[in-house]
Design a protein around this motif. Structure first.
Motif, short mmCIF file in Angstrom:
data_model
loop_
_atom_site.label_atom_id
_atom_site.label_comp_id
_atom_site.label_asym_id
_atom_site.label_seq_id
_atom_site.Cartn_x
_atom_site.Cartn_y
_atom_site.Cartn_z
N GLY A 94 -5.77 15.13 -3.08
CA GLY A 94 -5.67 13.72 -2.70
C GLY A 94 -4.51 13.03 -3.37
O GLY A 94 -3.82 13.63 -4.20
N PRO A 95 -4.27 11.79 -3.02
CA PRO A 95 -3.12 11.08 -3.55
C PRO A 95 -3.22 10.79 -5.04
O PRO A 95 -2.26 10.38 -5.65
CB PRO A 95 -3.12 9.78 -2.74
CG PRO A 95 -4.51 9.62 -2.26
CD PRO A 95 -5.04 10.99 -2.07
N GLU A 96 -4.41 11.06 -5.60
CA GLU A 96 -4.53 10.80 -7.04
C GLU A 96 -3.61 11.72 -7.84
O GLU A 96 -3.31 11.45 -9.00
CB GLU A 96 -5.98 10.97 -7.52
CG GLU A 96 -6.56 12.36 -7.38
CD GLU A 96 -7.12 12.60 -5.98
OE1 GLU A 96 -7.70 13.67 -5.78
OE2 GLU A 96 -6.96 11.73 -5.10
N GLU A 101 3.05 4.87 -9.89
CA GLU A 101 4.06 3.81 -9.96
C GLU A 101 4.76 3.59 -8.63
O GLU A 101 5.51 4.44 -8.17
CB GLU A 101 5.09 4.15 -11.05
CG GLU A 101 4.53 4.25 -12.45
CD GLU A 101 3.85 2.96 -12.90
OE1 GLU A 101 4.32 1.87 -12.52
OE2 GLU A 101 2.84 3.04 -13.62
N ARG A 102 4.49 2.46 -8.05
CA ARG A 102 5.09 2.19 -6.75
C ARG A 102 6.61 2.02 -6.86
O ARG A 102 7.35 2.27 -5.93
CB ARG A 102 4.48 0.92 -6.16
CG ARG A 102 4.80 0.73 -4.70
CD ARG A 102 3.71 0.00 -4.00
NE ARG A 102 3.54 -1.34 -4.50
CZ ARG A 102 4.11 -2.40 -3.95
NH1 ARG A 102 4.89 -2.27 -2.91
NH2 ARG A 102 3.90 -3.59 -4.45
N GLY B 5 -14.05 5.73 4.52
CA GLY B 5 -13.75 5.37 5.92
C GLY B 5 -12.40 4.68 6.04
O GLY B 5 -11.64 4.90 6.98
N ILE B 6 -12.10 3.84 5.04
CA ILE B 6 -10.83 3.12 5.06
C ILE B 6 -9.67 4.10 4.96
O ILE B 6 -8.69 4.01 5.69
CB ILE B 6 -10.76 2.11 3.88
CG1 ILE B 6 -11.77 0.99 4.08
CG2 ILE B 6 -9.34 1.55 3.70
CD1 ILE B 6 -11.49 0.10 5.27
N ARG B 7 -9.85 5.08 4.04
CA ARG B 7 -8.76 6.06 3.87
C ARG B 7 -8.48 6.81 5.17
O ARG B 7 -7.32 7.11 5.48
CB ARG B 7 -9.13 7.02 2.73
CG ARG B 7 -8.09 8.09 2.51
CD ARG B 7 -8.16 8.73 1.16
NE ARG B 7 -7.54 10.05 1.18
CZ ARG B 7 -6.23 10.27 1.35
NH1 ARG B 7 -5.41 9.27 1.51
NH2 ARG B 7 -5.76 11.51 1.37
N ARG B 38 -3.96 -0.17 -3.33
CA ARG B 38 -2.86 0.58 -3.93
C ARG B 38 -2.44 1.75 -3.02
O ARG B 38 -1.26 2.02 -2.83
CB ARG B 38 -3.27 1.11 -5.30
CG ARG B 38 -2.07 1.43 -6.17
CD ARG B 38 -2.46 1.96 -7.51
NE ARG B 38 -2.80 3.36 -7.39
CZ ARG B 38 -3.38 4.08 -8.36
NH1 ARG B 38 -3.71 3.49 -9.49
NH2 ARG B 38 -3.64 5.35 -8.20
N GLU B 39 -3.46 2.40 -2.49
CA GLU B 39 -3.19 3.50 -1.54
C GLU B 39 -2.37 2.97 -0.35
O GLU B 39 -1.38 3.57 0.07
CB GLU B 39 -4.54 4.07 -1.06
CG GLU B 39 -4.44 5.11 0.05
CD GLU B 39 -4.09 6.49 -0.46
OE1 GLU B 39 -3.98 6.66 -1.68
OE2 GLU B 39 -3.89 7.39 0.39
#
Lengths: 179, 260
Positions: A94-96, A101-102, B5-7, B38-39
């Motif tokens: 996953g994106p984790e 940092e954007r 669900g949002i993801r 943030r995602e």
């Protein structure tokens, strides 16, 4: 329609998409010269099949032909077909796993993005190129890639996850190097 | 809607592919959930970076010409001649009764005459010129370079000032004989010029004929034979040939070295 008229009509409706065809082929073959060969072959194929084309979206239809030509060309000239990665079925981290940092994204220069996009498996690369560079809708991408809408959505998500994964550590290095 | 669900729909929302109702639901959730927001931010930033950083590279200018040429050649393709053995069998079967027909095939200007066979070979070279494996350079430089690869030194006309742009040249072979193959561009059309050592008695004057949908012009000068093929009108190709012949004449081209 008479044969010469059909050819002339084909040129009129298909040549405006030469740029899209070339860019798509370039990203798929990852080589400028190969892309030119593929585009020429794709236009010849499309012209032959034009009499059977009944749709209205010439660009999507043409890009479908370019894609098929690319796959055939790669199989013939490089002895391998792009395959769906196992990750598509098993999922990717996953994106984790990426940097939070954007700010890093702003550091992502074109060379780096180009490089990580080039490294993506073809099935992911093509959806990103069609969506982000050519602005195709999900429906168009589904038609071009010959997959259901749900697959387009999942491939886009996984493609972006992979890009973020690939970029995160390198952007981190850049930021650290820049300090 | 929960975070999971949002993801699942977040990318569709960012791509503008969600129906308005679902779109509102996602935005409401994002306003209240920092992780999902943030995602969203990160995917949004990635999309933006891709759009901004990756160029919409235009196709090389010659690709349009190349594709158009290939399409038009395909459109103008006539039926290909049958294999030799069928032609021979046919001749044996019908024999003397069709002597006149045979004359049309093998006579001095028949289908299989040297002249027309060469014209078709040059036409075939021209059809391949969509993907020439040329080396580029100026005509004079290329002539010197090709001279080291061929058993003769070709003289390449420089017609740039007349609007025929020299695109490149390479050494090749037609019917077991070495040739220099050059490509020029006149307007939107390509012209293939094949040069070989002249046969005895080759006429200097320009002759233009149509062969399998292409115009083919030939002439000879200084021990060399020139064959030009294009999809141009015969008058246009005649102009090209005349200009080339004028440029090649020793009075206009001090560098002419006919043969070794």
């Amino acid at each position: 329609m008479r044969e010469p008229d059909r050819h002339a009509h084909f040129e009129q409706v298909a040549l405006p998409y030469l740029g899209a065809a070339y860019r798509f082929a370039r990203w798929l073959t990852r080589n400028d010269h190969d892309a030119e060969d593929v585009v020429q072959e794709a236009y010849l194929r499309a012209c032959k099949a034009f009499g059977r084309f009944r749709g209205t979206d010439v660009r999507a239809w043409l890009l479908t032909v370019v894609r098929n030509t690319c796959y055939t060309w790669l199989q013939k000239n490089r002895g391998r077909l792009p395959t769906t990665s196992l990750d598509e079925h098993l999922g990717v981290p996953g994106p984790e796993a990426m940097s939070p940092e954007r700010l890093f994204w702003q550091k992502a220069n074109s060379e780096l993005l180009h490089e990580v996009l080039q490294d993506l498996p073809m099935v992911y690369r093509e959806v990103i190129v069609l969506r982000e560079l050519e602005g195709c809708s999900y429906k168009e991408i589904a038609a071009i890639a010959g997959v259901p809408l749900g697959t387009v959505m999942s491939r886009l998500m996984r493609a972006r996850d992979r890009l973020r994964q690939a970029l995160a550590p390198r952007l981190g290095e850049e930021v650290r190097d820049g300090m | 809607m929960e975070c999971e669900g949002i993801r699942a729909v977040l990318h569709s929302q960012l791509d503008g592919e969600l129906p308005p109702g679902d779109d509102r639901e996602v935005l409401t959730h994002l306003a209240a959930c920092a992780d999902c927001a943030r995602e969203w931010d990160e995917v949004h930033a990635l999309k933006k970076a891709l759009r901004e950083a990756l160029p919409r590279t235009p196709p090389p200018p010659e690709l349009r010409l190349r594709v158009q040429t290939a399409l038009r050649q395909e459109a103008g393709k006539g039926p290909s001649p049958g294999p030799w053995r069928w032609t021979l069998a046919l001749l044996l079967l019908i024999g003397p009764a069709v002597g006149t027909g045979a004359w049309l095939l093998v006579g001095p200007d028949g289908y299989f005459s040297k002249e027309r066979v060469m014209a078709r070979e040059v036409g075939a070279m021209h059809r391949q010129s969509g993907a020439p494996c040329h080396a580029c350079g100026q005509p004079l430089d290329m002539a010197a370079r090709l001279g080291s690869e061929l058993p003769f030194r070709p003289v390449l006309p420089d017609l740039g000032t007349a609007g025929f742009v020299f695109l490149g040249a390479h050494a090749d072979e037609i019917g077991g004989r070495s040739v220099a193959v050059c490509t020029y561009r006149g307007g939107m059309d390509l012209i293939t010029l094949v040069i070989r050592q002249a046969e005895a008695g080759a006429a200097e004057e320009i002759r233009v004929r149509e062969e399998q949908g292409l115009q083919v012009a030939r002439w000879s000068l200084g021990g060399l034979e020139y064959w030009a093929a294009a999809r141009l009108g015969s008058t246009y190709l005649q102009t090209f040939a005349e200009l080339a012949l004028t440029t090649l004449r020793p009075c206009c081209h001090p560098g002419v070295t006919p043969g070794r």
